[in-house]
Design a protein around this motif. Structure first.
Motif, mmCIF file in Angstrom:
data_model
loop_
_atom_site.group_PDB
_atom_site.id
_atom_site.type_symbol
_atom_site.label_atom_id
_atom_site.label_comp_id
_atom_site.label_asym_id
_atom_site.label_seq_id
_atom_site.Cartn_x
_atom_site.Cartn_y
_atom_site.Cartn_z
ATOM 1 N N ASP A 1 -78.561 -11.374 22.172
ATOM 2 C CA ASP A 1 -77.804 -10.335 21.467
ATOM 3 C C ASP A 1 -77.078 -10.979 20.293
ATOM 4 N N ASN B 1 -73.279 -7.718 19.507
ATOM 5 C CA ASN B 1 -72.399 -6.852 20.296
ATOM 6 C C ASN B 1 -71.367 -7.606 21.125
ATOM 7 N N SER C 1 -71.666 -0.175 16.617
ATOM 8 C CA SER C 1 -71.529 -1.598 16.282
ATOM 9 C C SER C 1 -70.246 -2.203 16.826
#
Length: 800
Positions: free
Chosen positions: A238, A241, A555
């Motif tokens: 990721d 995040n 976001s």
């Protein structure tokens, strides 16, 4: 030497002077040419990251430049004059190893020579954006997979068959995600699933090696991934995040999987990750070349080779010229305010020359010019860089480089031979359709000569020395008819300097007369503005602004989303400094309101305005009988139970609540029963003293508003504006408002409580007022706070 530095955490970077650093053993000194700006720089400026006891500090982590001096006893193949790029060593906690200054230091083993045919910008675009995902995937502390460097000794650990491996890369549309895809493709992963904005990024991500692209915001994104991998996924990365819920949720439920991230965070919703019977690891990795020196040395040794082979491609950038503190602070502000630019910024400190001049074996010079033209047109019109890459490196389009318009084949050929690179910055582009598959674009061309240009440049008539930069306006014309490819490129328009709104696109093609000029186009725009409002017109802006807001919350998973439920945020949950989201919200509300009233029509609008008194009466009932508190916050109550608790009859209670439901107070869960919404829960719990605000308006202000007309009739021209007021008439007094209120303690106390509540609430708060105006400009002024309690306290930090 000149430098930009952080002197005080939380304040803008400022210009200053520093001594030129001297390289030590193992180090090289560069004359800095390019520095890439990242969120890291904002965290140093605004959070004080790695600044303990070091202020003032220079910032800038992604660096390219020209080798000036080699440190003593330093073993390296680099030499003075080489163009290099590399990553600073934050472990040394030294401003010497920071980029926003004329000269800086790098460790030799984490710097690489810019390969032939590439620029300093190419190199600077990689650095942290590549190292972070590389370390997450192949570094210890991350997935710890053995990257198959060509010179690896193939031991047992190195014998992994990457063609059978699967990885999901979340946030693949961001720079770190893009380099994560390229790194995994380079390693030979058999399945690379990239999540991001599919409509915008799919073609690019597939060109980097992604085998599948999933729209992250699709409600069934996890199901789409599981349809590809089944329950076998054990690797996920990721890039963006703080909430790791999605990354963990896609991992196998029966095999132990690992999520690696470069953003510290946690699983915010453990109920949504699945069973995970074998457990899982959630690892945060810092992508820094120096915390794993052996891996760092190998990466920087092979990176230029991968660039030359086309296996590692630079992402896009835009340029800021010079150590301009104002412009650089604006970029850092955008990172601070969660408005990350789609294309990151590079600061040019000095001439970022190409690493090498165009040579006689350049690919495009050995190809027929007609084929180059055709391939270039396909590249520019379809974003297909592969066809043009066979004649010229793919970075040609990635840089927004462009073959300049010319008037003849000879001029075009000569221009190719000069080796010029044109960095194009479109300023307020105007696209005009001329029919017959043609289009024109007004733009500004930012150019730099790579060798001495000793013939008159076609669009300025001037000659240029090597390294000289210049800017000129053009109107580019493109023809989509394949039979006219060569003619089109010979027939690009001559340079003109149109005054705003009146420039005419002239001499686009010999004998070609455009069907529409600028004046006509602007007239059509004005005619469009003058048209009556339309439902579709107002409705069209709603999805765009709603998506802007949704994308922001997506976001920033640590910020709760708006909801109708009592568990949701009590206000619009966006920090006040994120101004573009608040602007989108205001535009959304404005368009929705206009759409509502336009659809309603004049008669129904008037009737609605006339009957709003009923809404006030319903709210008054809620307040007077504390009706919201009669329903459990996490339960329900019947109309009869509420009426009994309030001591009033059930029929009127039901009528009042039914009307209140249409305004978001309560919801009917089943016939005759209601539970809380976010609005009614506020009143039930008196969160932030909302009941004081409601009570003051309903009990004190509303009765006065009903006497406005009577006051205007009785006092057509008031003689004493303190007492000839609607409030005085409503409460049958000849005293001014505050004098009367002071004699009624319950009312004045409620008034003060309501003012404190308003002062602490979102856009009405003193803090919002303090940040919304440049109070520091009022030097020597006296500020008077009327009617609130802490606005001056909020403003005081902003005053000298």
């Amino acid at each position: 030497m000149d430098a930009l530095m952080v002197e005080t955490v939380g304040k803008p970077v400022v210009a200053g002077k520093r001594p030129v650093p001297t390289p030590k053993e193992g180090e090289i000194r560069l004359r800095t040419t390019v520095v890439g700006l990242n969120p890291y720089e904002h965290r140093v400026r605004d959070w004080g990251l790695y600044t303990e006891g070091q202020l003032p500090v220079v910032i800038g982590n992604d660096i390219a430049g020209i080798v000036d001096t080699i440190g003593p006893n330093t073993t390296t193949d680099l030499k003075p004059g080489d163009h290099v790029f590399g990553q600073t060593n934050y472990l040394k906690r030294s401003s010497d190893q920071s980029g926003l200054q004329e000269f800086c230091i790098l460790d030799a083993y984490t710097a690489a020579k810019v390969p032939k045919g590439f620029t300093d910008d190419d190199g600077a675009s990689m650095v942290c954006n590549l190292v972070a995902p590389f370390w997450a995937t192949f570094g210890s502390g991350g997935l710890d997979l053995p990257f198959p460097f060509p010179d690896n000794a193939q031991g047992p650990k190195d014998s992994i068959d990457f063609s059978k491996q699967i990885i999901v890369i979340i946030g693949a549309g961001r720079n770190c995600g893009k380099y994560g895809v390229q790194s995994c493709a380079l390693a030979g992963f058999g399945t690379i699933i990239a999540t991001g904005n599919k409509s915008k990024n799919e073609a690019e991500l597939r060109s980097y090696g992604a085998t599948h692209v999933i729209d992250r915001h699709s409600p069934d994104a996890e199901q789409q991934i599981r349809a590809i991998v089944g329950d076998d996924l054990v690797y996920a990365f990721d890039a963006v995040n703080l909430d790791h819920t999605f990354g963990v949720s896609v991992l196998s439920n029966t095999k132990k999987g690992t999520l690696v991230t470069i953003v510290p965070g946690k699983v915010e919703h453990p109920d949504k990750i699945g069973e995970k019977k074998a457990g899982y690891d959630d690892k945060f990795v810092q992508g820094q070349s120096h915390n794993q020196p052996a891996l760092g040395a190998k990466l920087w040794n092979w990176l230029p080779v991968w660039m030359e082979e086309g296996k590692m491609k630079a992402t896009k950038w835009q340029v800021l010229e010079g150590l301009d503190a104002g412009k650089i602070n604006k970029v850092l502000d955008s990172y601070r305010d969660f408005r990350q630019p789609e294309t990151r910024f590079h600061v040019h400190l000095s001439n970022p020359e190409a690493a090498s001049e165009t040579t006689s074996d350049s690919k495009f010079r050995n190809a027929p010019i007609e084929k180059v033209f055709a391939a270039y047109l396909a590249c520019f019109n379809t974003h297909d860089t592969k066809s043009f890459g066979q004649y010229y490196d793919e970075k040609f389009y990635a840089h927004w480089s462009a073959v300049p318009p010319t008037k003849s084949r000879d001029e075009t050929t000569k221009l190719f031979e000069t080796g010029l690179t044109f960095f194009v910055e479109t300023i307020h582009p105007t696209w005009l359709s001329f029919g017959n598959k043609t289009v024109a674009m007004e733009a500004q061309m930012h150019s730099e000569a790579k060798i001495d240009v000793n013939f008159p440049f076609p669009f300025t008539g001037k000659t240029y020395a090597k390294g000289e930069r210049f800017v000129y306006p053009i109107i580019c014309h493109y023809e989509y008819n394949d039979d006219m490819l060569l003619t089109t490129f010979r027939g690009f328009s001559e340079v003109i300097n149109p005054d705003p709104g009146h420039g005419i696109c002239k001499q686009i093609l010999p004998g070609f007369e455009p069907t529409e000029d600028y004046a006509t186009r602007h007239r059509k725009i004005l005619e469009e503005i003058a048209k009556p409002p339309s439902l579709a017109g107002f409705a069209a802006t709603i999805p765009e602004n709603a998506k802007t807001i949704d994308d922001f919350f997506a976001s920033m998973p640590m910020i709760p989303r708006p909801t109708f439920t009592p568990e949701g945020p009590i206000g619009f949950p966006c920090p006040p400094q994120v101004t573009h989201i608040h602007a989108a919200r205001e535009q959304l509300l404005d368009a929705a309101k206009k759409l509502y009233y336009l659809t309603l029509g004049p008669v129904e609008t008037l009737f609605e305005l006339a009957t709003r008194c009923h809404d006030s009466a319903s709210l008054h009932t809620f307040y007077r009988f504390n009706m919201a508190a009669k329903v459990p916050v996490n339960g329900e109550a019947s109309f009869a139970e509420i009426a009994q608790a309030c001591g009033v009859d059930e029929d009127r209670t039901r009528r009042v609540i039914k009307l209140a439901i249409t305004n978001g107070l309560f919801k009917e869960t089943r016939p005759g029963y209601v539970s809380h919404t976010g609005v009614s829960a506020l009143m039930a719990q008196n969160t932030m003293s909302v009941n004081a605000v409601v009570g003051h308006v309903i009990d004190d202000i509303y009765p006065a508003s009903c006497k406005l007309v009577d006051t205007m009739e009785k006092y057509p021209v008031p003689k004493n504006r303190l007492v000839e007021t609607p409030f005085a008439m409503a409460f049958n007094t000849r005293e001014p408002f505050f004098d009367w209120m002071e004699k009624h303690p319950e009312r004045i106390n409620r008034f003060h409580e309501s003012m404190r509540a308003v002062n602490n609430t979102g856009p009405y708060s003193g803090e919002a007022l303090a940040q919304g105006y440049d109070w520091s400009a009022l030097k020597g002024a006296t500020l008077v706070d009327v009617g609130t309690t802490s606005t001056l306290l909020c403003a005081s930090p902003y005053l000298d």
